[in-house]
Design an enzyme around this catalytic site. Structure first.
Site, PDB file in Angstrom:
ATOM      1  CB  CYS A 117     -69.766 -38.719  21.854  1.00  0.00           C
ATOM      2  SG  CYS A 117     -68.036 -38.944  21.407  1.00  0.00           S
ATOM      3  CD  GLN A 122     -65.378 -35.912  12.344  1.00  0.00           C
ATOM      4  OE1 GLN A 122     -64.872 -36.753  11.599  1.00  0.00           O
ATOM      5  NE2 GLN A 122     -65.844 -36.227  13.540  1.00  0.00           N
ATOM      6  CG  HIS A 160     -60.486 -42.534  16.983  1.00  0.00           C
ATOM      7  ND1 HIS A 160     -61.779 -42.832  16.645  1.00  0.00           N
ATOM      8  CD2 HIS A 160     -60.567 -41.567  17.912  1.00  0.00           C
ATOM      9  CE1 HIS A 160     -62.613 -42.075  17.346  1.00  0.00           C
ATOM     10  NE2 HIS A 160     -61.897 -41.298  18.122  1.00  0.00           N
TER      11      HIS A 160
END
Length: 394
Positions: free
Chosen positions: A341, A194, A216
């Site tokens: 998630c 992150q 991504h």
């Protein structure tokens, strides 16, 4: 009709123009990077160019700080984390390492991403021991120091800590953690998934033995990531195969994803050098102030410590997070109820619970995350829409 506003960059950043162009260049020619003919060599060159770009990202742009050979490409952050938790060793010990699925003692922080929690469970054969965090979201360093007392006979072999939390953006004091971990003779895995592209990365300064990255999250394509190994660190492959990635990760490389990853890494470095982080922090702080001005009862999570410049986690008492997310979605604004998630689950955020927020407050939290190209008008539109959800105070 107003255009959509995307404020969920921590789930997945929009694919950058540079990454898209790199992917198209790859697709314009056939070739397997392992082939020795011309097409294979050209494909290999694109992979190695990307490896160099990712190494530069992990070394804060300093050539040679991280060598390209320290970068192991994977299918994403989850695989990189699992690869490290199962197979990370000092390079000199690789030849004598126990069988692959031998249980390892792992210690993780209580606010880790589910990918770390699950992989550490699998590596250890049981749920991993968790280091508590303070209400700020920072790891409890006195607890960690006591747990990693070198005199203990139950020391962990691998310690995994996020550099920056995916929900709150809280940044951990990684160099201090590394000192404690190494004093105990353990290895430190830093989940930088992150953080990459939002704050500078420097593997050496962090003191980590390995960094996990995901394309991504910084403008590349899904399905591609990397484990960046520290000097003198090796990894035993989870996937045996044809010897790709210097025998550390079998399987034909995802060339299109790797090419895009390299381009996204190069762009991220350029943006950070141009002050993108400071600019995002300023916009985040103005947005936060505007929200609190309209709802003084709102609670910002991790707001008193250093955070990612693009991230805000905020609870609105009296309004469930699902109602907030749905109302904003109907207005064309995308935010998250937490980690992508786990945001489809009904359980409250384990991150906020670990910070002592309580179940009710945790169920009223949303995450707002944006990027360098997010317009101020988009943030203002979010503030206006969210403000309409604020219940009247007695």
């Amino acid at each position: 009709m107003a255009s959509a506003v995307y404020l969920d960059w921590n789930a997945s950043a929009p694919v950058s123009a540079e990454a898209r162009e790199a992917a198209l260049r790859w697709m314009e020619q056939p070739g397997n990077p392992s082939s020795i003919h011309g097409s294979g060599r050209r494909a290999r060159a694109l992979v190695e160019d990307a490896r160099t770009q990712v190494a530069l990202l992990a070394g804060n742009g300093r050539a040679g700080a991280v060598k390209p050979g320290q970068v192991v490409f994977t299918s994403g952050g989850t695989e990189a984390l699992a690869l490290a938790l199962h197979g990370l060793f000092p390079a000199r010990q690789l030849a004598e390492a126990p069988p692959l699925l031998t249980a390892r003692r792992c210690l993780v922080s209580a606010v880790e991403h589910p990918a770390v929690l699950a992989a550490a469970h699998a590596a250890g054969g049981a749920p991993a021991e968790q280091s508590p965090v303070l209400p700020s979201g920072l790891i409890d360093l006195p607890w960690l120091e006591q747990r990693l007392d070198p005199q203990r006979d139950d020391l962990p072999q691998v310690v995994a800590v996020q550099l920056a939390n995916n929900e709150t953006g809280v940044i951990q004091p990684m160099a201090q953690i590394a000192d404690l971990v190494h004093r105990a003779g353990a290895l430190l895995l830093c989940d930088a998934v992150q953080a990459a592209g939002k704050i500078p990365l420097d593997l050496s300064a962090l003191g980590a033995d390995a960094l996990a990255l995901s394309a991504h999250k910084l403008g590349g394509l899904p399905g591609c990531g990397a484990l960046v190994l520290g000097a003198g660190i090796g990894v035993r492959p989870l996937l045996a195969g044809g010897g790709q990635e210097r025998g550390q990760r079998g399987g034909t490389q995802n060339g299109v994803g790797i090419a895009a990853f390299g381009a996204a890494a190069a762009q991220a470095l350029a943006l950070l050098a141009d002050g993108a982080g400071e600019q995002m922090a300023g916009r985040r702080d103005r947005m936060q102030a505007a929200l609190l001005a309209r709802a003084s009862q709102a609670v910002v999570h991790g707001g008193d410590v250093e955070r990612l410049p693009n991230t805000l986690s905020i609870s609105l008492p009296g309004v469930d997070q699902q109602r907030q997310v749905m109302a904003l979605d109907l207005a064309g604004i995308a935010v998250s109820a937490g980690s992508a998630c786990s945001s489809g689950k009904l359980e409250p955020s384990h991150v906020l619970l670990a910070m002592g927020m309580g179940e009710i407050l945790a169920r009223q939290a949303i995450r707002v995350s944006f990027g360098h190209s997010t317009a101020q008008d988009d943030l203002d539109r979010f503030v206006a829409c969210w403000s309409g959800l604020v219940p009247p105070q007695a």
